[in-house]
Every structure is written in C-alpha cells, then in structure tokens.
Design an enzyme around this catalytic site. Structure first.
Site, PDB file in Angstrom:
ATOM      1  N   TYR A 149       0.848  -1.190   0.000  1.00  0.00           N
ATOM      2  CA  TYR A 149       0.000   0.000   0.000  1.00  0.00           C
ATOM      3  C   TYR A 149       0.884   1.240   0.000  1.00  0.00           C
ATOM      4  O   TYR A 149       1.778   1.371   0.835  1.00  0.00           O
ATOM      5  CB  TYR A 149      -0.897  -0.016   1.238  1.00  0.00           C
ATOM      6  CG  TYR A 149      -1.810   1.173   1.381  1.00  0.00           C
ATOM      7  CD1 TYR A 149      -2.891   1.348   0.527  1.00  0.00           C
ATOM      8  CD2 TYR A 149      -1.602   2.125   2.376  1.00  0.00           C
ATOM      9  CE1 TYR A 149      -3.741   2.431   0.669  1.00  0.00           C
ATOM     10  CE2 TYR A 149      -2.448   3.208   2.533  1.00  0.00           C
ATOM     11  CZ  TYR A 149      -3.519   3.361   1.678  1.00  0.00           C
ATOM     12  OH  TYR A 149      -4.361   4.434   1.820  1.00  0.00           O
ATOM     13  N   ASP A 244       9.435   2.659  -0.320  1.00  0.00           N
ATOM     14  CA  ASP A 244       8.424   3.350   0.476  1.00  0.00           C
ATOM     15  C   ASP A 244       8.713   3.013   1.934  1.00  0.00           C
ATOM     16  O   ASP A 244       8.336   1.966   2.438  1.00  0.00           O
ATOM     17  CB  ASP A 244       7.029   2.875   0.060  1.00  0.00           C
ATOM     18  CG  ASP A 244       5.912   3.491   0.902  1.00  0.00           C
ATOM     19  OD1 ASP A 244       6.227   4.179   1.899  1.00  0.00           O
ATOM     20  OD2 ASP A 244       4.737   3.260   0.582  1.00  0.00           O
ATOM     21  N   LYS A 272       5.194   9.599   8.941  1.00  0.00           N
ATOM     22  CA  LYS A 272       4.952   9.177  10.302  1.00  0.00           C
ATOM     23  C   LYS A 272       5.996   9.670  11.302  1.00  0.00           C
ATOM     24  O   LYS A 272       5.842  10.705  11.921  1.00  0.00           O
ATOM     25  CB  LYS A 272       4.791   7.656  10.360  1.00  0.00           C
ATOM     26  CG  LYS A 272       3.641   7.135   9.485  1.00  0.00           C
ATOM     27  CD  LYS A 272       3.461   5.643   9.620  1.00  0.00           C
ATOM     28  CE  LYS A 272       2.455   5.097   8.618  1.00  0.00           C
ATOM     29  NZ  LYS A 272       1.078   5.522   8.823  1.00  0.00           N
TER      30      LYS A 272
END
Length: 432
Positions: A149, A244, A272
């Site tokens: 994702y 990623d 994050k």
C-alpha cells in the site's frame, strides 16, 4: 488473570453519532473495526505505551498511531518543544529554519537521500515520487507489488493492501482504468515475475516502488536476495528503485530498511516518525533526480502546509531522541520478546500461526505459513484473528484491528507491558 469488564457505553454513543456525520463513522476505514467486528473504541488520551478510551478503559498500545509513536505517545520532550513552537504560530506558508534542520537530519541518516522535499502525508509523498519517477525517466509504467500500500492515490489502488485488504474491497470504484493501466503488479518476493514484466515492457518502465518490509498485508519480510535482485534489475533496465519507508523509516534502523538491509534505492518516501505524530511526509533521493522538482526543475509539486513549523519541531525532537545510545537495541529486544512469546503461546495452545519481528515492527498471522506475499497472507484464519483481537481488547491490549496490518512497539514499552500482554495472550488463545 483477573480482568475488568470492558465498558463501552460512551464509545457506542459517540460512534453511533459519528456514523451520521462521517462515512462509516470514521476518518479512515480500518478504524471502524469492520474486519474484526464489535464496537470500535473512541480514544480519549494517550501517554507512553498506554491509551485510555472515553469510557476510562486503559490499554497497552501496539498500534502507536500506525507507527509514529516510536518514542511513546505524548513524549514530554516532544510536547515541550511543540508548546514552545506554538507561540511562534502554527503555519507560515513560507520558508523556516526548522525545515533546514530536519532536512539535514534526514539526509545524514538515510543512505539514499541527498536532497529532500517535505509534504504532509505518506500518500502525498508516494504520489509525488511517482510523478518524479516518470518525469526523470520519460517513461509512464511502474511496477508495484500485490498487497503493498502506497497511499490512496488513484494509480496505487491496484492490488493494494492495508485498508483495501481489510475491507475485502476490489480495486476501488472511482479509479479509471486509464489511470491504472500503467501500473504493473507482481507478487512480493518474486524476482522472476519482475524480470518477466521488464521483458514484456522493454524501455517502458520508469521504476519499481515497494515497501522493503511489508506492513500493509500484515508483517512480511523480504526473502534473502530479493531487495538486492530488484536493485540489479532496475540498474540493468535504466529504471529507478523506490523504497516506500513511510512505515520502516527510522523504525527498522535509524537509516531505515535500506540501512538495515544494505540496499540503497534511488528514491525514498518517508512519513509518520519524521513528524513525531503530526501530519508529515517526505520524498528524497539522488541529487540529479531531485533537481527535477520545481522550482529547481520542471516537475511541479506544492503544498501550503508542507514544512510547517509544528511538524518540523516534533520531527526534530523525535529524531534527537532516537539518536540516544541503545535506543534501537532496546526496541529490538523488547519487540523480539513480545513476538517470540506470542508464537510460543500459540504453539502451546494448539494454534497454527507464524510471524516475527524486525526492530520495532512485528506481525502474527493465523496460518501455518510461511508468509512470503499477499496471497500467502490471505490464507490466514480471519475469524480466529477477529476473536483473538476482541479477546485481547477485553484484556486491555490494543492491537491493529486487521489481520493485514503490522504491529508497532516503542521505547516507552516496558517489560511489565510485555509480561501483561503475553499473560493476556495465553488466556485468550487458550479459549479461542
């Protein structure tokens, strides 16, 4: 083990009201608990490794706002820095020195990054890096992996993991085939499938993007030689390799998964942790590639809140805390104790499970495994996981409400937290 019955009256009232105000009652799908059933809890406050809901139930947290709370929730030094920064304003929409400070820290830490651009989310970082891949190579096609994702941008919602897998949705409605037609997919850990895609699309593939450790199909590590093989394939085909590291960056190691596995991509996305819990994202890489980004180059990307002083402040303080000696050793040891303990308890209580951990990231699948990719992950017993999740919740342990999400620990987690978690797991698994 004596447990206090879970109180949910206020959570139920608030969530019932929320469903009339927001689609599904949430601002992000997995929070609705649809894949595990039962009543989602409504948070009230967080501190360290613990959370409290609106009904005053207390839990040990292994979600950590999906990764950024690596130092623990509401770390006093981060909060103190934010309070000071607030006095200077929340957003400038203009350059500030804090961007330079955090940029220097990121560049020094992450092997692939020579220049960096701050954005406001992991989705925005991945969307921007895809445009950059295409701009730099002059090619349109990209390769992603099934179950990985990279945010909810149209071009990535092809065999995506995370919330799409959790809810059992197909490729999302509203995404035109013309947008996803240039997105090629392969099973994670399958180098031969990637070789075949390059052979079938000669000179057309801009590059590969992947989670170096998958966190959005559950926790899946790369097979030996997989990342190295991708690095070689992209070099042989004049394509770019993108990691990623929105989840793994500064969590698997201070320099991310690329430091841990000693494989350097061309570009990296982050998020994050570098915002210390505030909305943030970033992408960066080789200087010659990043020179394509406006205003230095022709590839346009912008954001009013990018590099805002609050996110930069929280990120700087978080990275300073992570640089303290012994941080990653502690994180690895305490997470290994948790993961090994869960696997042992499952075996002792007669359940087929597999899983593991790397640094402060872990996972547990209710299948005998091994799990090398998304197809393997889908063999998990989702009904059993749902019952396990609810049982742990009732014992004061908050796990990700999906079999297809990794778990996270923090340096605020203690041996007492692990002891309580394993005791709860033993009781719950004994009664599954």
């Amino acid at each position: 083990m004596v447990t206090t019955p879970l109180r949910t009256t206020k959570s139920e009232e608030i969530f019932t009201a929320a469903k009339k105000l927001m689609p599904g009652g949430v601002s992000s799908p997995v929070r609705a608990f649809k894949s595990v059933g039962g009543q989602p809890i409504v948070f009230d406050r967080v501190l360290g490794s613990h959370i409290w809901d609106i009904d005053s139930n207390e839990y040990i947290d292994y979600v950590g706002t999906w990764g950024p709370a690596i130092c623990g929730h509401a770390h006093p030094e981060v909060i103190s820095a934010l309070k000071a920064a607030l006095d200077n304003g929340t957003s400038f929409g203009a350059p500030c020195v804090l961007e330079n400070v955090l940029a220097e820290m990121v560049i020094e830490a992450v092997p692939s990054i020579e220049m960096v651009r701050f954005v406001n989310s992991g989705t925005e970082a991945c969307m921007s890096v895809l445009r950059l891949m295409r701009a730099f190579t002059g090619r349109d096609k990209i390769i992603k992996f099934e179950g990985c994702y990279h945010g909810h941008a149209d071009m990535f919602l092809v065999k995506a993991g995370s919330g799409v897998a959790t809810l059992g949705l197909p490729d999302s409605p509203g995404v035109p085939k013309s947008v996803t037609g240039n997105t090629l997919t392969a099973p994670y850990n399958d180098l031969e499938a990637v070789k075949k895609l390059f052979a079938e699309n000669p000179g057309e593939i801009a590059g590969i993007i992947l989670e170096p450790i998958v966190g959005n199909s559950g926790f899946i590590v790369p097979d030996a030689g997989f990342l190295e093989g991708l690095r070689l394939l992209t070099q042989e085909n004049d394509a770019l390799l993108v990691f990623d590291e929105v989840m793994t960056g500064f969590r698997i190691a201070y320099g991310g998964a690329q430091e841990r596995f000693e494989v350097t991509p061309d570009l990296t996305t982050l998020g994050k942790i570098i915002g210390g819990g505030l909305p943030v994202g970033a992408y960066g890489g080789r200087r010659d590639i990043m020179a394509m980004v406006a205003p230095a180059g022709p590839m346009y990307q912008a954001g009013t809140l990018s590099g805002n002083p609050l996110a930069m402040t929280a990120g700087i303080k978080t990275l300073e805390l992570l640089q303290k000696p012994g941080t990653y050793e502690y994180l690895d040891n305490i997470t290994k104790r948790l993961s090994d303990g869960l696997l042992q308890i499952a075996q002792e209580t007669g359940h087929e499970v597999c899983g593991g951990q790397v640094s402060g990231m872990f996972g547990l699948f209710f299948t005998s495994g091994p799990v090398h990719n998304y197809e393997d992950a889908k063999k998990s017993d989702l009904t059993k996981f749902s019952r396990f999740h609810r049982g742990m919740l009732e014992h004061g342990i908050y796990l990700a409400p999906s079999q297809f999400e990794a778990g996270f620990t923090s340096i605020a987690h203690t041996d007492a937290d692990i002891d309580k978690t394993l005791a709860a797991a033993k009781e719950v698994m004994s009664n599954l």
